[in-house]
Write a protein that holds these residues in place. Structure first.
Motif, mmCIF file in Angstrom:
data_model
loop_
_atom_site.group_PDB
_atom_site.id
_atom_site.type_symbol
_atom_site.label_atom_id
_atom_site.label_comp_id
_atom_site.label_asym_id
_atom_site.label_seq_id
_atom_site.Cartn_x
_atom_site.Cartn_y
_atom_site.Cartn_z
ATOM 1 N N SER A 153 0.827 -1.286 0.040
ATOM 2 C CA SER A 153 -0.194 -0.061 0.011
ATOM 3 C C SER A 153 0.757 1.320 -0.077
ATOM 4 N N LYS A 154 1.961 1.178 0.095
ATOM 5 C CA LYS A 154 3.186 2.206 0.152
ATOM 6 C C LYS A 154 2.996 2.846 -1.511
ATOM 7 N N PRO A 156 1.217 3.545 -5.224
ATOM 8 C CA PRO A 156 0.084 4.143 -5.824
ATOM 9 C C PRO A 156 -1.019 3.066 -5.983
ATOM 10 N N VAL A 157 -0.753 1.690 -6.418
ATOM 11 C CA VAL A 157 -1.569 0.666 -6.792
ATOM 12 C C VAL A 157 -1.052 -0.432 -6.008
ATOM 13 N N VAL A 158 -2.203 -1.076 -5.492
ATOM 14 C CA VAL A 158 -1.926 -2.627 -4.618
ATOM 15 C C VAL A 158 -2.082 -3.759 -5.789
ATOM 16 N N ARG A 215 -8.908 -5.166 -0.764
ATOM 17 C CA ARG A 215 -9.702 -4.189 -0.539
ATOM 18 C C ARG A 215 -10.202 -4.087 0.914
ATOM 19 N N LEU A 218 -7.426 -2.310 2.815
ATOM 20 C CA LEU A 218 -7.454 -0.779 2.568
ATOM 21 C C LEU A 218 -8.561 -0.311 3.342
ATOM 22 N N LYS A 223 -7.130 3.592 3.816
ATOM 23 C CA LYS A 223 -6.070 4.058 2.856
ATOM 24 C C LYS A 223 -7.102 3.898 1.369
ATOM 25 N N ARG A 224 -6.645 4.901 0.509
ATOM 26 C CA ARG A 224 -7.534 4.614 -0.819
ATOM 27 C C ARG A 224 -6.434 4.478 -1.737
ATOM 28 N N ARG A 225 -6.469 3.149 -2.308
ATOM 29 C CA ARG A 225 -5.615 2.774 -3.170
ATOM 30 C C ARG A 225 -6.377 1.812 -4.077
ATOM 31 N N ARG A 226 -6.054 1.877 -5.745
ATOM 32 C CA ARG A 226 -6.673 0.969 -6.528
ATOM 33 C C ARG A 226 -5.898 -0.295 -6.365
ATOM 34 N N VAL A 227 -6.897 -1.245 -6.449
ATOM 35 C CA VAL A 227 -6.404 -2.982 -6.319
ATOM 36 C C VAL A 227 -6.147 -3.236 -7.857
#
Length: 267
Positions: A153-154, A156-158, A215, A218, A223-227
């Motif tokens: 998650s560090k 931009p995308v997981v 998801r 997150l 946290k807001r990240r795209r998977v």
């Protein structure tokens, strides 16, 4: 010296800490092995400094031990696990250890992942060691998934492997089972079709797609990240997509992924 003690290797790790905590309540002498030069002040456990990979400090640590619960593994330098296993077995023979309880991973014989190949090689060493043995395979620990998602998650995308299912099992429940096995005879119970000494797998209560786990984590972590599920080609990807990381027929764990998130991750 009477051999009646339980030795826990990897006693400072995610699983080893839980095993050690439960071993304290068996009424037997308990020992723990660490590479640290400064030993914990722990009146309930006899700590020893030793290095399995180098084979040092083991004879003193293993003297008087009947059963070893082997949780030590170095996932960052996993090639060291095989010499470490050799040294453990050699020290166990010298000390007259009667039983080695080993923790392994569901699916290592069906997924050609380098770390899994090392774990499988360790199982085979144990099988031919001449020492009484019990091998338990478990599915994924929530704490390790938590660590993995924390790192991923560090970015931009997981990124997760597409089409891959997981079945998290509480590491405390695995620790309970390992100590139970350590108090019994080698390979106690009816072995599956993996040979005497391998006991039925231990898996969590629910199977989840890997992207769902990401998801959920997150959301709990705020946290807001795209998977992004990514297709992994070849035999490795096929192994992940085959369901080999799960054991639906052994969904005997009780504690859920959602309970873990609520207690350890949710903000």
């Amino acid at each position: 010296m009477k051999n009646d003690a339980i030795m826990v290797t990897g006693a400072t790790g995610v699983l080893g800490r839980q095993v050690l905590d439960r071993a304290r309540h068996t009424g037997l002498p308990v020992r723990a092995l660490t590479r640290r030069a400064t030993l914990p002040d722990d009146p309930g456990v006899a700590w020893f400094t030793g290095d399995l990979a180098a084979g040092t400090g083991l004879d003193e640590a293993f003297a008087g031990v009947r059963t070893v619960i082997h949780c030590a593994s170095d996932i960052r330098h996993f090639k060291n696990d095989i010499p470490a296993f050799h040294h453990l077995l050699e020290a166990a023979r010298r000390a007259g250890v009667e039983h080695i309880v080993n923790i392994s991973i569901v699916g290592i014989d069906r997924i050609p992942y380098p770390y899994y190949r090392i774990k499988l090689a360790g199982e085979r060493l144990l099988e031919t060691s001449g020492i009484g043995w019990t091998n338990l395979r478990a599915t994924q620990f929530p704490e390790l998934l938590n660590m993995a998602f924390g790192v991923l998650s560090k970015l931009p995308v997981v990124i997760v492997p597409t089409g891959t299912d997981c079945q998290p099992v509480d590491q405390g429940e695995v620790a309970d089972r390992l100590v139970e096995l350590a108090l019994g005879e080698p390979g106690a119970g009816e072995p599956p079709a993996g040979g005497w000494g391998r006991v039925p797998d231990l898996a969590g209560p629910t199977v989840y797609p890997a992207d769902r786990l990401a998801r959920d984590w997150l959301r709990a972590a705020g946290k807001r990240r795209r998977v992004l599920p990514v297709f992994i080609p070849g035999k490795l990807g096929a192994g992940f997509r085959s369901g080999a990381l799960t054991a639906p027929d052994r969904a005997v764990g009780k504690r859920t992924w959602e309970e873990y998130l609520a207690e350890h991750v949710a903000r």
